[in-house]
Structures are given as structure tokens and as C-alpha cells.
Design an enzyme around this catalytic site. Structure first.
Site, PDB file in Angstrom:
ATOM      1  N   ASP A   1       0.864  -1.188   0.000  1.00 31.57           N
ATOM      2  CA  ASP A   1       0.000   0.000   0.000  1.00 31.57           C
ATOM      3  C   ASP A   1       0.900   1.237   0.000  1.00 31.57           C
ATOM      4  O   ASP A   1       2.018   1.178  -0.500  1.00 31.57           O
ATOM      5  CB  ASP A   1      -0.950  -0.032   1.201  1.00 31.57           C
ATOM      6  CG  ASP A   1      -2.276   0.667   0.923  1.00 31.57           C
ATOM      7  OD1 ASP A   1      -2.241   1.854   0.519  1.00 31.57           O
ATOM      8  OD2 ASP A   1      -3.344   0.056   1.083  1.00 31.57           O
TER       9      ASP A   1
ATOM     10  N   HIS B   1       2.097   2.006  -3.224  1.00 34.72           N
ATOM     11  CA  HIS B   1       1.132   2.947  -3.798  1.00 34.72           C
ATOM     12  C   HIS B   1       1.629   4.389  -3.741  1.00 34.72           C
ATOM     13  O   HIS B   1       0.836   5.317  -3.832  1.00 34.72           O
ATOM     14  CB  HIS B   1      -0.218   2.829  -3.086  1.00 34.72           C
ATOM     15  CG  HIS B   1      -0.907   1.518  -3.317  1.00 34.72           C
ATOM     16  ND1 HIS B   1      -2.171   1.246  -2.838  1.00 34.72           N
ATOM     17  CD2 HIS B   1      -0.519   0.395  -3.984  1.00 34.72           C
ATOM     18  CE1 HIS B   1      -2.521   0.013  -3.189  1.00 34.72           C
ATOM     19  NE2 HIS B   1      -1.519  -0.516  -3.869  1.00 34.72           N
TER      20      HIS B   1
END
Length: 455
Positions: free
Chosen positions: A210, A233
Site C-alpha cells: 500500500d 502505492h
């Protein structure tokens, strides 16, 4: 010869008076075999060091692995600073054997001038949790209301949820960390920051499933530099405004960072239906390598999938005074820049300067496209096709006074005035364990004998 004896005697006296009183968790019963539950031993050691024993220093010795259930290290403490040196490994219990709080694994709360450092590893054993994505999962390491916090040197791996969470802390420096989790691991953010100010994050290598770093509401004056991010991310502002939240993020500088194979690069994400602001944000000096969404502002995050979001007429978190400068590299998709802002609360004063993003899959030199919705601002040169919504000349904010200028000022981390963690006698042959006065005397006598023989 007389001078030699005086020198050796001085060293002997110095060794006795500089003898470290730092505490070792094994003194309180920690076994360190990676299987035995060492939680109570750690709590006893913490109670002692927080209460003023051991010169405020606690050692987790090298060459050992300590299995721990959820722990809370609570302040306030009599000693300041408190120095926790992690030389060995900390290992979480697996999900099936977990006991207690599922919000976090290790919590430090209400501690002034806390230093957590070392070359050890913090292993969250997250693989047993990841398949249970919809259920509660613990953050590995959380700091709550810890002012003047220093965190450095450690390796963090495989958290069940976020690896590090900073909440309600002021004057924080995080440096030289390695954070690793598989790209497929859900919600394993590297570092999350919320309700905190004056935070410096520098020189870290982060690869997760993430956000490498997420900056959430209630934050101000955040400086991030020297981050190697990927997979993951990217570095994100948000998400902000979920379920009608009133958000606030301001004065954020992200500079000299690398994104490698990430889903996003520099991202601001907000939910429809929220309010508040994200402003004075600069991303500068960014290198991109095959990044799917290099630059993105999204006021329609998750397509508005929130309990209180409505439609395009709903409120939104105001995004303004954002600078993207000195970007270079490649985009995995055809779009290098994507601005999706609200019709009711458009993004304003969004500026781009010296941005050169090419598509990774095409022939060399093909410029990645841009998409532009409800954005006002300016560009130094119209280098990204599709961003004609940004004017070439801007009268909203002169280039000379852009937030970028303050972003590039050197940030000096203020270190607490800590004593040396270990003297040479502590390190030599001790495996991180404490050497008593008898060891000091023995070593000094050996030194006497050695010099006498040589003399």
C-alpha cells in the site's frame, strides 16, 4: 614508564565511572528463543527504565528473537530521554495465537523524548492475517502522544496492517529505516502520520502493498526526503474527508524521492462529501521508473464509495497551493498526470514546473498524456499534453514565492541530548548484555598485565 602507569590507571578509573547502567530485557526474564512469550519480561523491564532505573536506557540484545504478544509501553516516565536500542529481533504472535488488542501490536504512549533505534528487526508475522482483509488487523508499531520522538535504523517486515503509525506526536524524526512487505499484502502502509506536526522522514527504503507513506488529517509541517519507494502505492496525502470528515493538511514537502514500479507516485486523494483543506503541498525532485499514475489529484477517491458521499454536487476537501516540480522518468500508463477535481470545490493554484514524463512501453521520447478536470493553476511550460486547463502564465501565485522555495530549505533534525548507548566494554564480547563492575575491573587488570609484559 611512570607516565605509562599513570595513563593506564586513568583509563581504569574512567572505565569505572563511565560504566553503563543500561538495562537488558534478559535481566527481567526474557528468553529470546523466538518461541517463548517474552511479553511480561519486556513490561517489567519497561517499568524499571521508565521509573528511572538504568539511566533511561533499555537494550534488546543482538543474536536473539523475542516473541511478543500485544504490548503497551506507557508514559509518562521519570527519565528523559528514554532510549530503547533494538539490536535483536522482535517477532509477533501469529493470528491463531494472538492474545488481546487487535488495533496494534506494540504501542508507545505519552512518552517525552523517546528514542527507538538499532539494527534489529520488527517482524509482524502478517501473512497469517492478510487473507482476513475485512477483519480487524493490528498495526505493528504505533506511537501516540510522543513528543520529540526519534526512530532510526530498524528493519520492519510483514506487518498485518500498517507498519508504523504516528498519532498525536510533535517534533518527530524518522530516518534510515527499511520497511518490507509483499506487493500483494493488503493495507500494509509503510509509515502513516495523523494529527502530528513538525515531522521529518528521511533516507528510508520502503516496499509494501500500500502507501509507502500516508499523510492523514490533522498534520502540518511535514518534511519527507530521500525515500526509495516501490513496490507500493507511492506517497499520498490522504485519504481525506471520508464519511464527512473535516480534514486539515498543510505545509508538506516531499523532495528527492524515487518511485520504482509503484501504482502511484505523488498523490492527493479525498472523498466526496468531506470538507476542510489540503494546502501548501510540494513534490519536488522526483524520479519515476514505470509508475502507473505518476502525478494524481483525485477528489473522487474510490468513486465516492462512502456512507455520506453523494454526487458531484456534494462538498469536498479543498485542495490548493500544490506544486509538482522537477519530475523525470517513465509512466506505465499513457497518462503521466491525472487531475480529477470537484465541480463544486475545484482544485486551485495547482502548479507544474519542469515535468518530463515519458511512457515506459512506447518508443523513447513519447511524452505521457495528462487529464484535467476542474483544475485551476499554471505551468512553467506546457510540457504535458492534455493539461491545457493550466494557464501558461499565472497571476495567482508568482514563481518566486512558490511553496517550492521553502520546501528546498535544508531541514536540520534536532537530536535529543542522549548519552552514549554503549561503551566499548559493553560491545566487546557481550552480545549486547550488561558488563558489571567486576568485568570492568577484570578487563582493566588484563590491560595492566598486558602493558606490564610489553613494558
Amino acid at each position: 614508564m611512570k607516565k605509562t602507569w599513570i595513563l593506564i590507571f586513568s583509563v581504569f578509573i574512567l572505565q569505572i565511572f563511565t560504566y553503563s547502567k543500561a538495562l537488558d530485557v534478559t535481566q527481567y526474564g526474557a528468553v529470546g528463543d523466538g518461541v517463548t512469550d517474552d511479553s511480561q519480561a519486556f513490561l517489567k523491564a519497561w517499568e524499571a527504565v521508565c521509573g528511572g532505573t538504568g539511566d533511561g536506557q533499555l537494550i534488546v540484545p543482538a543474536g536473539m528473537a523475542f516473541m511478543l504478544q500485544p504490548l503497551k509501553f506507557q508514559g509518562s516516565c521519570k527519565s528523559t530521554p528514554i532510549v530503547v536500542q533494538v539490536l535483536g529481533n522482535l517477532v509477533a504472535s501469529s493470528r491463531g495465537k494472538w492474545k488481546g488488542d487487535k488495533d496494534q501490536w506494540i504501542l508507545f504512549s505519552d512518552i517525552e523524548e523517546l528514542v527507538v533505534e538499532g539494527n534489529g528487526e520488527i517482524n509482524g508475522q502478517g501473512s497469517s492475517w492478510w487473507e482476513h482483509k475485512g477483519s480487524s488487523r493490528p498495526t505493528a508499531l504505533k506511537f501516540k502522544s510522543c513528543n520529540n520522538l526519534r526512530l532510526s535504523g530498524l528493519t520492519h517486515v510483514d506487518s498485518a496492517m500498517a507498519h508504523i503509525h504516528i498519532n498525536g506526536c510533535n517534533d518527530v524524526t524518522i530516518s534510515n529505516l527499511r520497511i518490507n512487505a509483499p506487493e500483494s499484502s493488503p493495507n500494509t502502509d509503510g509509515i502513516d502520520i495523523a494529527v502530528s506536526s513538525n515531522v521529518i522522514i528521511q533516507d528510508c527504503v520502503i516496499a509494501t502493498g500500500d502507501d509507502c507513506i500516508a499523510i492523514n488529517s490533522g498534520t502540518a509541517n511535514i518534511r519527507i526526503s530521500g525515500i526509495d519507494c516501490g513496490p507500493g502505492h507511492g506517497i499520498s496525502i490522504g485519504s481525506l474527508g471520508k464519511d464527512g470528515e473535516i480534514a486539515s493538511v498543510e505545509d508538506v514537502c516531499v523532495q528527492n524521492c524515487n518511485f520504482r514500479g509503484t501504482m502511484n507516485g505523488a498523490r492527493i486523494k479525498t472523498w466526496p462529501g468531506g470538507s476542510g483543506y489540503a494546502r501548501r503541498i510540494t513534490f519536488n525532485g522526483i524520479t519515476l521508473d514505470n509508475v502507473e499514475n505518476p502525478i494524481i489529484i483525485d477528489q473522487h477517491y474510490n468513486n465516492g464509495d462512502s456512507d455520506k458521499s453523494t454526487d458531484e454536487k456534494s462538498s469536498a476537501v479543498e485542495v490548493s497551493k500544490v506544486v509538482f516540480s522537477n519530475f523525470v522518468g517513465t509512466s506505465k500508463s499513457e497518462y503521466g498526470v491525472n487531475f480529477r477535481c470537484s465541480a463544486r470545490v475545484p482544485c486551485t493554484e495547482i502548479f507544474m514546473k519542469d515535468v518530463k514524463i515519458e511512457t515506459a512501453s512506447s518508443e523513447m521520447g513519447q511524452v505521457a498524456q495528462g487529464q484535467c478536470l476542474n483544475v485551476r493553476g499554471g505551468v512553467s511550460t506546457l510540457a504535458v499534453p492534455g493539461l491545457e486547463c493550466l494557464a501558461l502564465s499565472t497571476d495567482m501565485l508568482s514563481w518566486g514565492s512558490m511553496p517550492e522555495q521553502s520546501c528546498m530549505l535544508p531541514q536540520q533534525a534536532v537530536q535529543p541530548n542522549t548519552r552514549p548507548l554503549q561503551d566499548p566494554l559493553w560491545i566487546y564480547g557481550s552480545r549486547g548484555k550488561r558488563l558489571g563492575v567486576d568485568n570492568v575491573v577484570l578487563t582493566s587488570l588484563i590491560s595492566f598485565g598486558f602493558i606490564y609484559v610489553l613494558g
